[in-house]
Design a protein around this motif. Structure first.
Motif, PDB file in Angstrom:
ATOM      1  N   UNK A  10       4.200   6.565  -0.228  1.00  0.00           N
ATOM      2  CA  UNK A  10       3.147   7.405  -0.794  1.00  0.00           C
ATOM      3  C   UNK A  10       2.011   6.536  -1.345  1.00  0.00           C
ATOM      4  N   UNK A  11       0.835   7.144  -1.388  1.00  0.00           N
ATOM      5  CA  UNK A  11      -0.335   6.458  -1.937  1.00  0.00           C
ATOM      6  C   UNK A  11      -0.636   7.021  -3.326  1.00  0.00           C
ATOM      7  N   UNK A  12      -1.054   6.161  -4.241  1.00  0.00           N
ATOM      8  CA  UNK A  12      -1.342   6.571  -5.609  1.00  0.00           C
ATOM      9  C   UNK A  12      -2.727   6.087  -6.025  1.00  0.00           C
ATOM     10  N   UNK A  13      -3.423   6.939  -6.782  1.00  0.00           N
ATOM     11  CA  UNK A  13      -4.733   6.592  -7.313  1.00  0.00           C
ATOM     12  C   UNK A  13      -4.510   5.866  -8.641  1.00  0.00           C
ATOM     13  N   UNK A  14      -4.287   4.561  -8.565  1.00  0.00           N
ATOM     14  CA  UNK A  14      -3.897   3.806  -9.760  1.00  0.00           C
ATOM     15  C   UNK A  14      -5.020   3.730 -10.794  1.00  0.00           C
ATOM     16  N   UNK A  15      -6.254   3.751 -10.339  1.00  0.00           N
ATOM     17  CA  UNK A  15      -7.347   3.715 -11.312  1.00  0.00           C
ATOM     18  C   UNK A  15      -7.336   4.967 -12.183  1.00  0.00           C
ATOM     19  N   UNK A  16      -7.142   6.126 -11.545  1.00  0.00           N
ATOM     20  CA  UNK A  16      -7.072   7.375 -12.308  1.00  0.00           C
ATOM     21  C   UNK A  16      -5.837   7.401 -13.203  1.00  0.00           C
ATOM     22  N   UNK A  17      -4.725   6.873 -12.696  1.00  0.00           N
ATOM     23  CA  UNK A  17      -3.498   6.817 -13.497  1.00  0.00           C
ATOM     24  C   UNK A  17      -3.721   5.947 -14.729  1.00  0.00           C
ATOM     25  N   UNK A  18      -4.317   4.759 -14.518  1.00  0.00           N
ATOM     26  CA  UNK A  18      -4.566   3.858 -15.638  1.00  0.00           C
ATOM     27  C   UNK A  18      -5.467   4.477 -16.696  1.00  0.00           C
ATOM     28  N   UNK A  63     -14.310   9.430   5.587  1.00  0.00           N
ATOM     29  CA  UNK A  63     -15.423  10.099   4.902  1.00  0.00           C
ATOM     30  C   UNK A  63     -15.042  10.473   3.469  1.00  0.00           C
ATOM     31  N   UNK A  64     -13.777  10.883   3.287  1.00  0.00           N
ATOM     32  CA  UNK A  64     -13.309  11.273   1.953  1.00  0.00           C
ATOM     33  C   UNK A  64     -12.244  10.267   1.523  1.00  0.00           C
ATOM     34  N   UNK A  65     -12.715   9.135   0.993  1.00  0.00           N
ATOM     35  CA  UNK A  65     -11.825   8.015   0.709  1.00  0.00           C
ATOM     36  C   UNK A  65     -10.790   8.329  -0.378  1.00  0.00           C
ATOM     37  N   UNK A  66     -11.049   9.290  -1.266  1.00  0.00           N
ATOM     38  CA  UNK A  66     -10.098   9.608  -2.330  1.00  0.00           C
ATOM     39  C   UNK A  66      -9.071  10.649  -1.900  1.00  0.00           C
ATOM     40  N   UNK A  67      -9.206  11.152  -0.692  1.00  0.00           N
ATOM     41  CA  UNK A  67      -8.336  12.241  -0.241  1.00  0.00           C
ATOM     42  C   UNK A  67      -7.034  11.708   0.347  1.00  0.00           C
ATOM     43  N   UNK A  68      -6.099  12.626   0.525  1.00  0.00           N
ATOM     44  CA  UNK A  68      -4.811  12.332   1.145  1.00  0.00           C
ATOM     45  C   UNK A  68      -4.595  13.387   2.219  1.00  0.00           C
ATOM     46  N   UNK A  69      -3.995  13.006   3.331  1.00  0.00           N
ATOM     47  CA  UNK A  69      -3.790  13.942   4.423  1.00  0.00           C
ATOM     48  C   UNK A  69      -2.415  13.686   5.027  1.00  0.00           C
ATOM     49  N   UNK A  87      -3.078   8.094   2.599  1.00  0.00           N
ATOM     50  CA  UNK A  87      -4.468   7.907   2.197  1.00  0.00           C
ATOM     51  C   UNK A  87      -4.806   6.434   2.380  1.00  0.00           C
ATOM     52  N   UNK A  88      -6.087   6.144   2.527  1.00  0.00           N
ATOM     53  CA  UNK A  88      -6.521   4.760   2.674  1.00  0.00           C
ATOM     54  C   UNK A  88      -6.589   4.130   1.283  1.00  0.00           C
ATOM     55  N   UNK A  89      -5.894   3.026   1.044  1.00  0.00           N
ATOM     56  CA  UNK A  89      -5.975   2.380  -0.280  1.00  0.00           C
ATOM     57  C   UNK A  89      -7.414   2.074  -0.661  1.00  0.00           C
ATOM     58  N   UNK A  90      -7.702   2.172  -1.936  1.00  0.00           N
ATOM     59  CA  UNK A  90      -9.078   1.990  -2.418  1.00  0.00           C
ATOM     60  C   UNK A  90      -9.599   0.579  -2.173  1.00  0.00           C
ATOM     61  N   UNK A  91      -8.704  -0.387  -1.997  1.00  0.00           N
ATOM     62  CA  UNK A  91      -9.149  -1.780  -1.835  1.00  0.00           C
ATOM     63  C   UNK A  91      -9.349  -2.180  -0.375  1.00  0.00           C
ATOM     64  N   UNK A  92      -9.267  -1.213   0.546  1.00  0.00           N
ATOM     65  CA  UNK A  92      -9.397  -1.523   1.978  1.00  0.00           C
ATOM     66  C   UNK A  92     -10.854  -1.387   2.427  1.00  0.00           C
ATOM     67  N   UNK A  93     -11.337  -2.384   3.164  1.00  0.00           N
ATOM     68  CA  UNK A  93     -12.643  -2.340   3.811  1.00  0.00           C
ATOM     69  C   UNK A  93     -12.424  -2.529   5.316  1.00  0.00           C
ATOM     70  N   UNK A  94     -13.271  -1.884   6.105  1.00  0.00           N
ATOM     71  CA  UNK A  94     -13.165  -1.977   7.564  1.00  0.00           C
ATOM     72  C   UNK A  94     -14.492  -2.481   8.115  1.00  0.00           C
TER      73      UNK A  94
END
Length: 720
Positions: A54-62, A581-587, A596-603
């Motif tokens: 699972x993916x977690x929004x650690x910034x929001x959790x913190x 397009x919606x980087x904070x979303x989960x599908x 979800x794509x981890x927040x630290x990923x760049x392509x």
């Protein structure tokens, strides 16, 4: 932390390391974690949570943890509202009282008690109540604990000269009672605890609309209990299927998708998981008055193997560990391993399995036994360990609340499964409880690679590179596009190197081609040989593997997709089109896995416009990427050869003439062909074998233009 947050800095890592209670391991101390005498975290918190994929929004959790602690500290009278608000946030599920009460207790010991399994068990025993470890229940447990402290003050505060508060002495008393004295809480109150476990359901039940079951589910099971016949089931088969079997199976498969790999590797989670209600009793027409499913040992059978089960009847829902009634060999192995390793097992598992919610022994036995008591004689008490939720509690609980509760129970009890599967279970048990950590506890930091260094290496100006980097950060994904020979892949690698500079991230390269598919990039079915046959399992592709690795890093990680335009991008990306397009979303992917794509990923993609113009790229894809044009870099060619002694002015002039004749910036000839130290030796070969074939193809119907730029026509201008 207050100052850092006020200045807009990311305080996630500080919150997770400094405000939550860690065990005193060498690795935890090395990374500066807050080591506490009542730890809830043994190793890396992120890895622990993300072990199921699972993916977690650690910034929001913190931020939520920090806001919760600050609110409780500044306004302790708002504890109940703060706990309720925090518990209802979508990203804070699973953070129980044991995680957050140590810091509250450290800040305000007189107002906030430290609640862990020991204090929870003690308070429950002396108040004749069963208190939950949920944070939403902490205010009630805290009040009960303070009331108990008032009653026991004369016993706890043994010395008038003690410098410890009553709350701290109460915490010591709880530890002494449970861990040192090993008090048996069942001796005088077992019957009551049994009654609490299987309480009658009051008539008034507030049914949660998101509960997987309904009151109809339990009504049907009650009918079956009153008349356990096949005819009872068949008369209302459609209702049983709709109200019981389908939601039960859906819930169980959701749990299967979230199990950590360490459990999936050993347990069957896809085939023959569910029982049937009609009995196979040689046409006597009987039926079971319950329904159940189980994850059991791969290659085994559900009715005889060690298993993690889910069971429901008209009174309750149970989930836990059991060995099938026909599993004599596994039962013997389990009992032998318990006997041979009893002291070690008690030490290893006491913290996690000394939980008043867990029922040890047969369902028919009204006496409550502790983990320690059951471990001494599991054969006599029955190899059955479970948590039981009465009908009322089940109906008041949503699927989103029920799923993690069952999942965490399975994680806690899986060591018991290993005791039944392996003749020598201790190595596997140790690996499960404490997976091998990297030899270096602190992730290696990448060397510094400044923007100035990047400019020197790529021969583009620092201003141009900074513009591109800001675009990559803004969109999170970009495409470097241009004609052949402009160094797109080289520049992409240097930009990636700068992006991961001074961090613990990494970059990786994948090359697309016409045969590249969704199954290669995201996930797909791959045949694997298992026990002499073929098993078709879902295997993660390159991008999912990349993201899994990136989640273990705190800093940026970059995936370079070389020749991005050579594949069918809409087909290869699939659901990724939405997530880009919606980087904070989960599908949910096709497998059912939430991603979800981890927040630290760049392509960063590269695109040769001589193969396919940007105008031919799908508009939806263009909207999701920043497109960065790389022209032929004549100035970069001059900078490169400033140290070689080769005069490039005539070469630059010749290339400019050719590109003017081409007349389309997407097909111009780049300068990377000529970035060689031995250019004077190699120039003729490069021109005749690389430049001329390209011109012949482009000017296939204009041979006079090709002739003007052949080696024989231009060599006098190019050779010094």
């Amino acid at each position: 932390m207050l100052a850092a947050k006020a200045h807009g800095e990311d305080i996630t890592d500080l919150v997770l390391l400094k405000l939550l209670p860690y065990a005193g391991s060498a690795s935890n101390r090395a990374k500066g974690a807050w080591v506490h005498h009542a730890p809830s975290i043994t190793s890396d918190l992120r890895k622990w949570y993300e072990a199921d994929g699972s993916a977690y929004d650690w910034k929001s959790i913190g931020n939520s943890i920090f806001d919760f602690i600050q609110r409780c500290n500044n306004q302790p009278t708002e504890l109940e509202q703060a706990c309720k608000y925090f518990s209802e946030l979508p990203h804070t599920k699973g953070f129980q009282a044991g995680f957050l009460t140590p810091i509250l207790n450290a800040l305000r010991s007189e107002e906030f008690l430290l609640i862990n399994s020991k204090s929870q068990k003690t308070i429950s025993y002396f108040t004749d109540q069963r208190y939950s470890s949920k944070l939403s229940c902490y205010p009630e447990t805290n009040r009960a604990g303070h009331g108990l402290i008032q009653i026991l003050t004369s016993e706890i505060d043994l010395s008038q000269k003690s410098t410890l508060s009553n709350a701290d002495q109460f915490d010591m008393f709880c530890h002494w009672l449970v861990a040192v004295k090993k008090f048996s809480f069942s001796k005088s109150r077992g019957a009551q605890k049994s009654a609490e476990f299987f309480d009658e359901i009051p008539e008034e039940v507030v049914i949660n609309s998101d509960c997987p079951f309904t009151s109809k589910t339990f009504d049907l099971l009650a009918e079956l209990s009153a008349n356990p016949k096949k005819t009872t089931y068949l008369a209302r088969k459609d209702e049983f299927k709709r109200e019981l079997e389908e939601p039960f199976q859906k819930l169980f498969r959701q749990i299967a998708n979230q199990l950590p790999d360490s459990i999936k590797e050993r347990m069957e989670t896809e085939r023959k998981l569910f029982a049937r209600i009609p009995k196979n009793d040689f046409n006597h027409g009987g039926a079971w008055d319950f329904y159940w499913g189980a994850f059991y040992a791969k290659g085994g059978k559900r009715i005889e193997d060690a298993q993690l089960f889910l069971w429901i009847n008209n009174e309750r829902l149970e989930f836990g560990f059991y060995i099938g009634q026909y599993g004599s060999q596994q039962r013997q192995r389990f009992l032998k391993n318990c006997q041979d390793n009893r002291e070690v097992l008690y030490s290893l598992l006491d913290e996690s399995l000394s939980n008043s919610k867990i029922w040890y022994g047969s369902r028919a036995n009204p006496t409550y036994f502790t983990w320690e008591e059951w471990l001494k004689s599991p054969g006599q008490l029955d190899i059955h360990v479970a948590i039981s939720l009465p009908q009322k509690e089940v109906l008041e609980t949503s699927t989103d609340e029920l799923t993690p509760q069952i999942l965490e129970t399975y994680k806690l009890l899986f060591p018991l499964v290993l005791l039944a599967l392996d003749d020598n279970p201790m190595p596997a048990l140790a690996e499960y409880l404490e997976p091998d950590e990297p030899i270096v506890d602190i992730p290696p930091i990448n060397p510094i690679y400044t923007l100035a260094q990047c400019a020197d290496d790529t021969h583009f100006s620092a201003e141009q590179l900074d513009t591109w980097l800001r675009a990559i950060e803004r969109k999170k994904q970009a495409v470097l596009y241009g004609p052949p020979g402009t160094g797109k892949t080289f520049v992409a690698q240097k930009l990636a190197k700068h992006l991961i500079s001074e961090g613990d991230g990494f970059f990786d390269v994948v090359q697309f081609h016409p045969a590249y598919t969704y199954e290669d990039f995201i996930q797909g079915i791959r045949p694997k040989r298992v026990d002499g046959g073929l098993d078709y399992s879902i295997v993660p592709g390159r991008f999912l593997e990349f993201c899994k690795k990136a989640r273990q890093c705190r800093d940026r990680c970059v995936l370079i997709i070389d020749e991005i335009n050579r594949a069918n991008l809409a087909q290869v990306f699939g659901e990724l089109m939405y997530l880009m397009e919606y980087r904070d979303a989960k599908i949910h992917l096709a497998s059912g896995e939430a991603f979800s794509i981890p927040a630290n990923v760049r392509i960063i993609g590269t695109m040769n416009t001589a193969d396919r113009s940007i105008a031919l790229v799908d508009h939806a894809l263009r909207r999701r990427f920043a497109f960065l044009y790389l022209p032929p870099n004549y100035e970069g060619l001059r900078k490169f050869h400033a140290s070689t002694g080769y005069s490039v002015d005539k070469l630059v002039s010749q290339l400019a003439q050719i590109n003017a004749q081409i007349g389309d910036r997407h097909y111009e000839i780049g300068t990377s062909f000529f970035l060689r130290q031995d250019i004077e030796v190699q120039l003729q070969s490069i021109w005749q074998l690389e430049i001329e074939p390209y011109l012949e193809e482009f000017f296939f119907d204009q041979p006079d233009k090709v002739k003007r730029f052949q080696w024989e026509a231009v060599k006098s201008q190019l050779i010094s």
